[in-house]
Design a protein around this motif. Structure first.
Motif, PDB file in Angstrom:
ATOM      1  N   ALA A  48      -4.891 -48.973   1.120  1.00  0.00           N
ATOM      2  CA  ALA A  48      -5.733 -50.160   0.984  1.00  0.00           C
ATOM      3  C   ALA A  48      -6.927 -49.896   0.075  1.00  0.00           C
ATOM      4  CB  ALA A  48      -6.210 -50.629   2.359  1.00  0.00           C
ATOM      5  N   HIS A  49      -7.374 -48.637   0.006  1.00  0.00           N
ATOM      6  CA  HIS A  49      -8.479 -48.251  -0.875  1.00  0.00           C
ATOM      7  C   HIS A  49      -8.028 -48.208  -2.335  1.00  0.00           C
ATOM      8  CE1 HIS A  49     -12.554 -46.614  -1.276  1.00  0.00           C
ATOM      9  NE2 HIS A  49     -12.086 -45.752  -2.167  1.00  0.00           N
ATOM     10  N   GLY A  50      -6.725 -48.296  -2.540  1.00  0.00           N
ATOM     11  CA  GLY A  50      -6.190 -48.293  -3.894  1.00  0.00           C
ATOM     12  C   GLY A  50      -5.557 -46.993  -4.324  1.00  0.00           C
ATOM     13  N   VAL A  51      -5.453 -46.027  -3.397  1.00  0.00           N
ATOM     14  CA  VAL A  51      -4.902 -44.715  -3.766  1.00  0.00           C
ATOM     15  C   VAL A  51      -3.432 -44.843  -4.147  1.00  0.00           C
ATOM     16  CG1 VAL A  51      -4.353 -42.392  -2.937  1.00  0.00           C
ATOM     17  CG2 VAL A  51      -6.537 -43.454  -2.313  1.00  0.00           C
ATOM     18  N   ARG A  52      -3.121 -44.343  -5.339  1.00  0.00           N
ATOM     19  CA  ARG A  52      -1.736 -44.340  -5.804  1.00  0.00           C
ATOM     20  C   ARG A  52      -1.306 -42.945  -6.281  1.00  0.00           C
ATOM     21  NH1 ARG A  52      -2.511 -48.141  -3.334  1.00  0.00           N
ATOM     22  NH2 ARG A  52      -2.052 -50.338  -3.802  1.00  0.00           N
ATOM     23  N   THR A  53      -2.281 -42.032  -6.454  1.00  0.00           N
ATOM     24  CA  THR A  53      -1.980 -40.671  -6.886  1.00  0.00           C
ATOM     25  C   THR A  53      -2.803 -39.690  -6.071  1.00  0.00           C
ATOM     26  OG1 THR A  53      -1.555 -41.425  -9.165  1.00  0.00           O
ATOM     27  CG2 THR A  53      -1.954 -39.065  -8.834  1.00  0.00           C
ATOM     28  N   VAL A  54      -2.157 -38.605  -5.627  1.00  0.00           N
ATOM     29  CA  VAL A  54      -2.833 -37.514  -4.928  1.00  0.00           C
ATOM     30  C   VAL A  54      -2.611 -36.245  -5.725  1.00  0.00           C
ATOM     31  CG1 VAL A  54      -2.894 -36.102  -2.844  1.00  0.00           C
ATOM     32  CG2 VAL A  54      -2.586 -38.579  -2.651  1.00  0.00           C
ATOM     33  N   ILE A  55      -3.686 -35.552  -6.083  1.00  0.00           N
ATOM     34  CA  ILE A  55      -3.603 -34.300  -6.836  1.00  0.00           C
ATOM     35  C   ILE A  55      -3.952 -33.156  -5.897  1.00  0.00           C
ATOM     36  CG2 ILE A  55      -4.527 -32.963  -8.759  1.00  0.00           C
ATOM     37  CD1 ILE A  55      -4.971 -35.595 -10.233  1.00  0.00           C
ATOM     38  N   ASP A  56      -2.989 -32.277  -5.685  1.00  0.00           N
ATOM     39  CA  ASP A  56      -3.115 -31.152  -4.754  1.00  0.00           C
ATOM     40  C   ASP A  56      -3.478 -29.897  -5.543  1.00  0.00           C
ATOM     41  OD1 ASP A  56      -2.826 -29.156  -2.853  1.00  0.00           O
ATOM     42  OD2 ASP A  56      -0.940 -29.944  -2.044  1.00  0.00           O
ATOM     43  N   LEU A  57      -4.680 -29.371  -5.288  1.00  0.00           N
ATOM     44  CA  LEU A  57      -5.178 -28.207  -6.021  1.00  0.00           C
ATOM     45  C   LEU A  57      -4.845 -26.886  -5.345  1.00  0.00           C
ATOM     46  CD1 LEU A  57      -8.754 -29.609  -6.846  1.00  0.00           C
ATOM     47  CD2 LEU A  57      -6.691 -29.745  -8.270  1.00  0.00           C
ATOM     48  N   ARG A  58      -4.104 -26.924  -4.246  1.00  0.00           N
ATOM     49  CA  ARG A  58      -3.800 -25.703  -3.505  1.00  0.00           C
ATOM     50  C   ARG A  58      -2.665 -24.911  -4.146  1.00  0.00           C
ATOM     51  NH1 ARG A  58      -2.367 -28.109   2.196  1.00  0.00           N
ATOM     52  NH2 ARG A  58      -1.232 -29.486   0.759  1.00  0.00           N
ATOM     53  N   ASP A  59      -2.586 -23.636  -3.767  1.00  0.00           N
ATOM     54  CA  ASP A  59      -1.448 -22.812  -4.155  1.00  0.00           C
ATOM     55  C   ASP A  59      -0.217 -23.261  -3.381  1.00  0.00           C
ATOM     56  OD1 ASP A  59      -3.239 -21.321  -5.689  1.00  0.00           O
ATOM     57  OD2 ASP A  59      -3.660 -19.958  -4.026  1.00  0.00           O
ATOM     58  N   PRO A  60       0.989 -23.036  -3.920  1.00  0.00           N
ATOM     59  CA  PRO A  60       2.198 -23.487  -3.230  1.00  0.00           C
ATOM     60  C   PRO A  60       2.327 -22.966  -1.804  1.00  0.00           C
ATOM     61  CG  PRO A  60       2.714 -22.891  -5.490  1.00  0.00           C
ATOM     62  CD  PRO A  60       1.283 -22.489  -5.261  1.00  0.00           C
ATOM     63  N   ASP A  61       1.903 -21.720  -1.546  1.00  0.00           N
ATOM     64  CA  ASP A  61       2.088 -21.174  -0.202  1.00  0.00           C
ATOM     65  C   ASP A  61       1.064 -21.697   0.807  1.00  0.00           C
ATOM     66  OD1 ASP A  61      -0.168 -19.829  -1.025  1.00  0.00           O
ATOM     67  OD2 ASP A  61       0.688 -17.820  -0.860  1.00  0.00           O
ATOM     68  N   GLU A  62       0.122 -22.519   0.366  1.00  0.00           N
ATOM     69  CA  GLU A  62      -0.847 -23.131   1.275  1.00  0.00           C
ATOM     70  C   GLU A  62      -0.363 -24.475   1.812  1.00  0.00           C
ATOM     71  OE1 GLU A  62      -5.227 -22.822   0.220  1.00  0.00           O
ATOM     72  OE2 GLU A  62      -4.287 -22.557  -1.745  1.00  0.00           O
ATOM     73  N   ARG A  63       0.610 -25.041   1.168  1.00  0.00           N
ATOM     74  CA  ARG A  63       1.012 -26.404   1.520  1.00  0.00           C
ATOM     75  C   ARG A  63       1.749 -26.443   2.848  1.00  0.00           C
ATOM     76  NH1 ARG A  63       3.146 -26.853  -4.589  1.00  0.00           N
ATOM     77  NH2 ARG A  63       1.083 -26.668  -5.570  1.00  0.00           N
ATOM     78  N   GLU A  64       1.523 -27.517   3.581  1.00  0.00           N
ATOM     79  CA  GLU A  64       2.135 -27.699   4.894  1.00  0.00           C
ATOM     80  C   GLU A  64       2.550 -29.151   5.051  1.00  0.00           C
ATOM     81  OE1 GLU A  64      -2.243 -28.066   7.076  1.00  0.00           O
ATOM     82  OE2 GLU A  64      -1.069 -26.234   7.239  1.00  0.00           O
ATOM     83  N   PRO A  65       3.463 -29.430   5.993  1.00  0.00           N
ATOM     84  CA  PRO A  65       3.966 -30.802   6.140  1.00  0.00           C
ATOM     85  C   PRO A  65       2.864 -31.770   6.576  1.00  0.00           C
ATOM     86  CG  PRO A  65       5.389 -29.218   7.259  1.00  0.00           C
ATOM     87  CD  PRO A  65       4.140 -28.477   6.877  1.00  0.00           C
ATOM     88  N   ASP A  66       2.980 -33.004   6.128  1.00  0.00           N
ATOM     89  CA  ASP A  66       2.075 -34.055   6.573  1.00  0.00           C
ATOM     90  C   ASP A  66       2.388 -34.449   8.010  1.00  0.00           C
ATOM     91  OD1 ASP A  66       0.823 -34.234   4.096  1.00  0.00           O
ATOM     92  OD2 ASP A  66       2.199 -35.771   3.364  1.00  0.00           O
ATOM     93  N   HIS A  67       1.356 -34.856   8.740  1.00  0.00           N
ATOM     94  CA  HIS A  67       1.558 -35.357  10.097  1.00  0.00           C
ATOM     95  C   HIS A  67       2.244 -36.708  10.097  1.00  0.00           C
ATOM     96  CE1 HIS A  67      -1.716 -32.697  12.205  1.00  0.00           C
ATOM     97  NE2 HIS A  67      -0.904 -32.006  11.434  1.00  0.00           N
ATOM     98  N   ALA A  68       2.001 -37.480   9.065  1.00  0.00           N
ATOM     99  CA  ALA A  68       2.611 -38.808   8.936  1.00  0.00           C
ATOM    100  C   ALA A  68       3.075 -38.971   7.492  1.00  0.00           C
ATOM    101  CB  ALA A  68       1.607 -39.897   9.299  1.00  0.00           C
TER     102      ALA A  68
END
Length: 233
Positions: A48-68
């Motif tokens: 609703a805020h208008g977000v259409r892109t998310v840029i993830d600056l983390r290293d690949p091994d830091e990523r984890e599944p979303d809760h939703a």
């Protein structure tokens, strides 16, 4: 002005719109911690805020599944900011753990490429608001925010105040995980080197020339125009 930028998305404690700082327009870019804890309602609020892109600056091994699940219309772009495996990375992991503004000048001088890639991703993103984040939303996110806000002619004190907000926003998150108070830890680290968070940030910001930094490190004139249009309209 700062209160007007706060985003109460369910599952997010460190999200804020950079609109109102310098020439940044509202709903152009949002900084936050990793959005993995956002609930379905939290993602709906981001949409609703208008977000259409998310840029993830983390290293690949830091990523984890979303809760939703993220809304289907949101694109995620992975741009790891830390130059893992380089002498710079190994050196600064020992000095400040890449967890303070102390390493910012060296990062800008020695490894500007990831920041240029992130800036390009923001410039090239589909219409709508862009979120960028790392893990806690403090230093990788803070450095990119510093670059964007400097380009957008935000006053020095606004950039510093925005950086400092994260220590308060993330305190409970760190406490729950048994981490030491980060403001105290970073303040102590910098004091041992005869500086402060504010002085360290001031030195970085005042020495960062825009748009020369971006253009001199590979951003094209067209990309710079697109980035400015994204940030300031």
């Amino acid at each position: 002005m700062i209160n007007d930028r706060e985003l109460s998305w369910d599952g997010c404690v460190n999200g804020r719109d950079l609109g109102g700082l310098g020439r940044v327009k509202p709903r152009a870019v949002v900084r936050m911690e990793a959005p993995t804890r956002l609930s379905e309602a939290g993602w709906a609020a981001a949409w609703a805020h208008g977000v259409r892109t998310v840029i993830d600056l983390r290293d690949p091994d830091e990523r984890e599944p979303d809760h939703a699940p993220r809304p289907a219309g949101i694109t995620t772009v992975n741009v790891p900011l830390d130059p893992v495996g380089t002498p710079f990375y190994e050196r600064w992991k020992k000095i400040d753990g890449l967890g303070s503004p102390l390493h910012y000048p060296a990062m800008l001088a020695e490894h500007p490429e990831p920041l240029i890639t992130a800036a390009r991703a923001i410039a090239d993103a589909a219409p709508g608001c862009v979120v960028f984040h790392c893990a806690g939303g403090k230093d990788r996110t803070g450095l990119l925010a510093l670059v964007l806000l400097t380009l957008a002619e935000a006053p020095l004190e606004e950039i510093i105040a925005d950086y400092l907000l994260t220590y308060d926003r993330m305190k409970q998150w760190y406490d729950e995980r048994g981490f030491r108070d980060q403001l105290a830890a970073v303040t102590e680290l910098l004091a041992a080197r005869d500086t402060t968070i504010e002085a360290s940030l001031t030195s970085t910001i005042t020495s960062l020339t825009m748009p020369e930094f971006l253009l001199g490190n590979g951003l094209s004139d067209a990309e710079l125009s697109a980035l400015r249009a994204r940030l300031t309209g």
